[in-house]
Design a protein around this motif. Sequence first.
Motif, PDB file in Angstrom:
ATOM      1  N   LEU A  54     -32.010  96.847 112.951  1.00 59.79           N
ATOM      2  CA  LEU A  54     -33.397  96.681 112.518  1.00 59.79           C
ATOM      3  C   LEU A  54     -33.465  96.348 111.036  1.00 59.79           C
ATOM      4  O   LEU A  54     -32.789  96.973 110.217  1.00 59.79           O
ATOM      5  CB  LEU A  54     -34.200  97.968 112.782  1.00 59.79           C
ATOM      6  N   ILE A  55     -34.274  95.347 110.714  1.00 59.38           N
ATOM      7  CA  ILE A  55     -34.716  95.081 109.348  1.00 59.38           C
ATOM      8  C   ILE A  55     -36.233  94.930 109.420  1.00 59.38           C
ATOM      9  O   ILE A  55     -36.746  94.097 110.162  1.00 59.38           O
ATOM     10  CB  ILE A  55     -34.103  93.793 108.769  1.00 59.38           C
ATOM     11  N   GLN A  56     -36.932  95.758 108.670  1.00 61.79           N
ATOM     12  CA  GLN A  56     -38.400  95.694 108.670  1.00 61.79           C
ATOM     13  C   GLN A  56     -38.882  95.594 107.227  1.00 61.79           C
ATOM     14  O   GLN A  56     -38.611  96.469 106.416  1.00 61.79           O
ATOM     15  CB  GLN A  56     -38.981  96.931 109.339  1.00 61.79           C
ATOM     16  N   VAL A  57     -39.577  94.516 106.901  1.00 62.12           N
ATOM     17  CA  VAL A  57     -40.096  94.295 105.550  1.00 62.12           C
ATOM     18  C   VAL A  57     -41.616  94.220 105.647  1.00 62.12           C
ATOM     19  O   VAL A  57     -42.164  93.361 106.339  1.00 62.12           O
ATOM     20  CB  VAL A  57     -39.521  93.005 104.930  1.00 62.12           C
ATOM     21  N   SER A  58     -42.300  95.136 104.946  1.00 63.26           N
ATOM     22  CA  SER A  58     -43.763  95.197 104.954  1.00 63.26           C
ATOM     23  C   SER A  58     -44.277  94.946 103.547  1.00 63.26           C
ATOM     24  O   SER A  58     -43.707  95.458 102.581  1.00 63.26           O
ATOM     25  CB  SER A  58     -44.240  96.564 105.446  1.00 63.26           C
ATOM     26  N   ASP A  59     -45.349  94.167 103.425  1.00 62.32           N
ATOM     27  CA  ASP A  59     -45.924  93.906 102.103  1.00 62.32           C
ATOM     28  C   ASP A  59     -47.445  93.930 102.200  1.00 62.32           C
ATOM     29  O   ASP A  59     -48.017  94.012 103.291  1.00 62.32           O
ATOM     30  CB  ASP A  59     -45.437  92.563 101.541  1.00 62.32           C
ATOM     31  N   ILE A  67     -43.841  96.400  98.311  1.00 61.01           N
ATOM     32  CA  ILE A  67     -42.921  95.897  99.340  1.00 61.01           C
ATOM     33  C   ILE A  67     -42.065  97.060  99.812  1.00 61.01           C
ATOM     34  O   ILE A  67     -41.415  97.732  99.008  1.00 61.01           O
ATOM     35  CB  ILE A  67     -42.028  94.765  98.802  1.00 61.01           C
ATOM     36  N   SER A  68     -42.065  97.288 101.123  1.00 63.33           N
ATOM     37  CA  SER A  68     -41.309  98.390 101.710  1.00 63.33           C
ATOM     38  C   SER A  68     -40.310  97.834 102.719  1.00 63.33           C
ATOM     39  O   SER A  68     -40.665  97.008 103.565  1.00 63.33           O
ATOM     40  CB  SER A  68     -42.256  99.377 102.395  1.00 63.33           C
ATOM     41  N   VAL A  69     -39.052  98.301 102.625  1.00 68.53           N
ATOM     42  CA  VAL A  69     -37.974  97.815 103.497  1.00 68.53           C
ATOM     43  C   VAL A  69     -37.391  99.001 104.257  1.00 68.53           C
ATOM     44  O   VAL A  69     -37.083 100.040 103.659  1.00 68.53           O
ATOM     45  CB  VAL A  69     -36.865  97.114 102.688  1.00 68.53           C
ATOM     46  N   VAL A  70     -37.267  98.848 105.573  1.00 69.81           N
ATOM     47  CA  VAL A  70     -36.618  99.851 106.416  1.00 69.81           C
ATOM     48  C   VAL A  70     -35.430  99.184 107.095  1.00 69.81           C
ATOM     49  O   VAL A  70     -35.564  98.086 107.657  1.00 69.81           O
ATOM     50  CB  VAL A  70     -37.593 100.412 107.473  1.00 69.81           C
ATOM     51  N   VAL A  71     -34.258  99.834 107.043  1.00 66.91           N
ATOM     52  CA  VAL A  71     -33.023  99.235 107.556  1.00 66.91           C
ATOM     53  C   VAL A  71     -32.319 100.235 108.458  1.00 66.91           C
ATOM     54  O   VAL A  71     -32.167 101.411 108.093  1.00 66.91           O
ATOM     55  CB  VAL A  71     -32.083  98.833 106.399  1.00 66.91           C
ATOM     56  N   LYS A  72     -31.908  99.791 109.628  1.00 68.12           N
ATOM     57  CA  LYS A  72     -31.175 100.645 110.556  1.00 68.12           C
ATOM     58  C   LYS A  72     -29.828 100.016 110.869  1.00 68.12           C
ATOM     59  O   LYS A  72     -29.740  98.814 111.149  1.00 68.12           O
ATOM     60  CB  LYS A  72     -31.987 100.826 111.846  1.00 68.12           C
ATOM     61  N   ASP A  73     -28.763 100.829 110.818  1.00 68.26           N
ATOM     62  CA  ASP A  73     -27.392 100.368 111.073  1.00 68.26           C
ATOM     63  C   ASP A  73     -27.033  99.172 110.211  1.00 68.26           C
ATOM     64  O   ASP A  73     -26.525  98.151 110.696  1.00 68.26           O
ATOM     65  CB  ASP A  73     -27.200 100.027 112.551  1.00 68.26           C
ATOM     66  N   GLY A  74     -27.317  99.295 108.917  1.00 67.05           N
ATOM     67  CA  GLY A  74     -26.957  98.242 107.986  1.00 67.05           C
ATOM     68  C   GLY A  74     -27.725  96.949 108.177  1.00 67.05           C
ATOM     69  O   GLY A  74     -27.363  95.925 107.609  1.00 67.05           O
ATOM     70  N   GLY A  75     -28.778  96.974 108.976  1.00 65.02           N
ATOM     71  CA  GLY A  75     -29.576  95.772 109.224  1.00 65.02           C
ATOM     72  C   GLY A  75     -29.271  95.098 110.544  1.00 65.02           C
ATOM     73  O   GLY A  75     -29.984  94.172 110.939  1.00 65.02           O
ATOM     74  N   LEU A  76     -28.219  95.538 111.252  1.00 61.42           N
ATOM     75  CA  LEU A  76     -27.876  94.896 112.522  1.00 61.42           C
ATOM     76  C   LEU A  76     -28.869  95.261 113.622  1.00 61.42           C
ATOM     77  O   LEU A  76     -29.226  94.421 114.451  1.00 61.42           O
ATOM     78  CB  LEU A  76     -26.458  95.292 112.950  1.00 61.42           C
TER      79      LEU A  76
END
Length: 738
Positions: free
Chosen positions: A65-70, A54-63
């Motif tokens: 972009l939140i991207q969760v890949s599995d 599971i990979s998570v990418v977060v931009k500006d604290g999640g406001l």
Amino acid sequence: MDIEAPEEAKELPKIQRLDESVVNRIAAGEVIQRPVSAVKELVENSLDASSTSISVVVKDGGLKLIQVSDDGHGIRHEDLPILCERHTTSKLSKYEDLQSIKSMGFRGEALASMTYVGHVTVTTITKGQLHGYRVSYRDGMMEHEPKACAAVKGTQIMVENLFYNMIARRKTLQNSADDYTKIVDVLSRFAIHHIDVSFSCRKPFLSLLCYQHGAARADVHSVATSSRLDAIRSVYGLSVARNLIKIEASDNDPSRSVFEMDGFISNSNYVVKKTTMVLFINDRLVECTALKRALEIVYSATLPKASKPFIYMSIILPPEHVDVNVHPTKREVSLLNQEVIIEKIQSLVESMLRNSNDSRTFQEQTVESSPSVPSITNNESHLNPSPSGSKSQKVPVHKMVRTDSSDPAGRLHAYLYKKPQNHLEMNSSLTAVRSSVRQRRNLKETADLTSVQELIDVIDSKCHSGLLDIVRQCTYVGMADDVFALLQHNTHLYLANVVNLSKELMYQQVLRRFAHFNAIQLSESAPLQELIMLALKEEELDLEGNENDDLKMKIAEMNTQLLKQKAEMLEEYFCIFIDSDGNLSRLPILLDQYTPDMDRVPEFLLCLGNDVDWEDEKNCFQSLAAALGNFYAMHPPLLPNPSGEGLEFYRKRKHGKNPQDAGKSSCDIGDDIEIEDEFEHELLSEAETVWGQRDWSIQHVLFPSMRLFLKPPTSMAVNGTFVRVASLEKLYKIFERC
């Protein structure tokens, strides 16, 4: 006598039914309270999908972009239309199912809530599909029909512009650093409980300059392991892991309580100012204020200075004894006989802490004389002249070299004095760790074929002990240029050629994982003949030759036929799948979390056809492993590095003629090139991404893997792969001012 006029009767407020969109948005605000709420829900969905990565990418604290890949089982195409509607779920069909629910999600509100407060895009592919599907959602509904697209195994969910339509909520969440910290904390908790799943969490690659200053590093990076303690060490650090006590409790009396608990608690030598409590109940990440308060009371009463503990606990109860539907975000649960369970756990912790307090130690930091290390090059035989000995001494201040800006005193674990009576215990522990690593990485420790085992024996016999110590104990500092990384070992700095190191590591991994690879599935099958033709044309450009196209076509056809004939062996031993039509569709995974540069596939296929010795078994495997090692090595990307002089490559250019040349013919003069101040932003962004991804892979994949697996050959001591550039002892004051 005046008579007051009666007050006009006020109209009573009218009860009305709220519009459905208002109801849904209110509900969404309860379920998705902060960006971390969305991350937690998406990660739990990934775990329910049997994901192993599971990979998570977060931009500006999640406001932003939140991207969760599995890499889970994905979502069926026919389920996509109702995927984000409220109360649609695959985990529950009737209310009675709640009595035995084991999945983390069950209400079908999380994804729906996200679509009401953000822009959601889902990309998914299921097993057996030739391609995946991508679809966007708004207010619970699809914005368009699912579009076919290339996809890797599993699901990727992207949430953009969270709370774009809730201005007040968004203004209260402007501190992105605080929210990102919360997301990292949640991922860390999942990582130490679900040890069979690898997790990563990072910010996107904004620019290479930001990346070099640490903005894009992975703040959570764990790999699947068989040891809970190893997972805690990887996520929370050595200082936590070495001060933990294993704890277990259970009760099987139906009249009182039925539960099983296991975990780790910090001992009397662990002193911090904030409690960390990681609690899972029936594999759900939850909070239990009563249990946390009870354990804090035990620690404050038992240990001096009211030390705050680190606690990890996993409690398993019969599903019918747990009410999971008591909180909108599922953060809390209600337990049957909760007071009895807490009392039993509290008593056990108090007993173990008192025993731990009896053996509390206070050690002075000491250093053992450095053993002699074999020279790296012929003219550096004086690098480590310290004689071996057992006498310890205090660490001089000038040797406390800082290797991490977040740790001002420096990471000096390598200098700590080890008690000799613990050697047996340490060796057995180290053996267990190595065994678990081998079991996880390689299904078989020994190769199936004698020829492969002979090649592995050569690797072991040519290992350089001095370089091995550097590789095992070094600290990664950063990239010095496109090829060399800067490393610190003890108080010395080294330049290490990452291309040579990665090539050798990949070569050794091919042989050690022989016939036991996982696969990278290409989104589309690649025709061998076209790729080999592409490689031949690139060679022609490099050599400035004029080879006949017919000759190149014949070479490509011959190589394609050769590889088709060897397809069965390539698939069985190296997980390289070539179908009967001559299409490449699968490649092996040599290192977890790493994919090779696919721009080098044509060169790799040409190498398989031209450079592999297909006649002799041992030479065949050796040359194949070398070809794979060169393909998977971390070469500099083909695009110039935009952080240095290569930035000029991305400037926009236009052609024009000088006014004074107006009377001359076009044959007499050439076009003058005027360089503009603007850049080709799309190309520049692509370059920043690929270079940033390479740097991330070097730091978080290559060097951790080297510490575990690489046995550097003696040749690396003299071919410039390692070069010692400085000793930090005399530069300590300069480092402190930085």
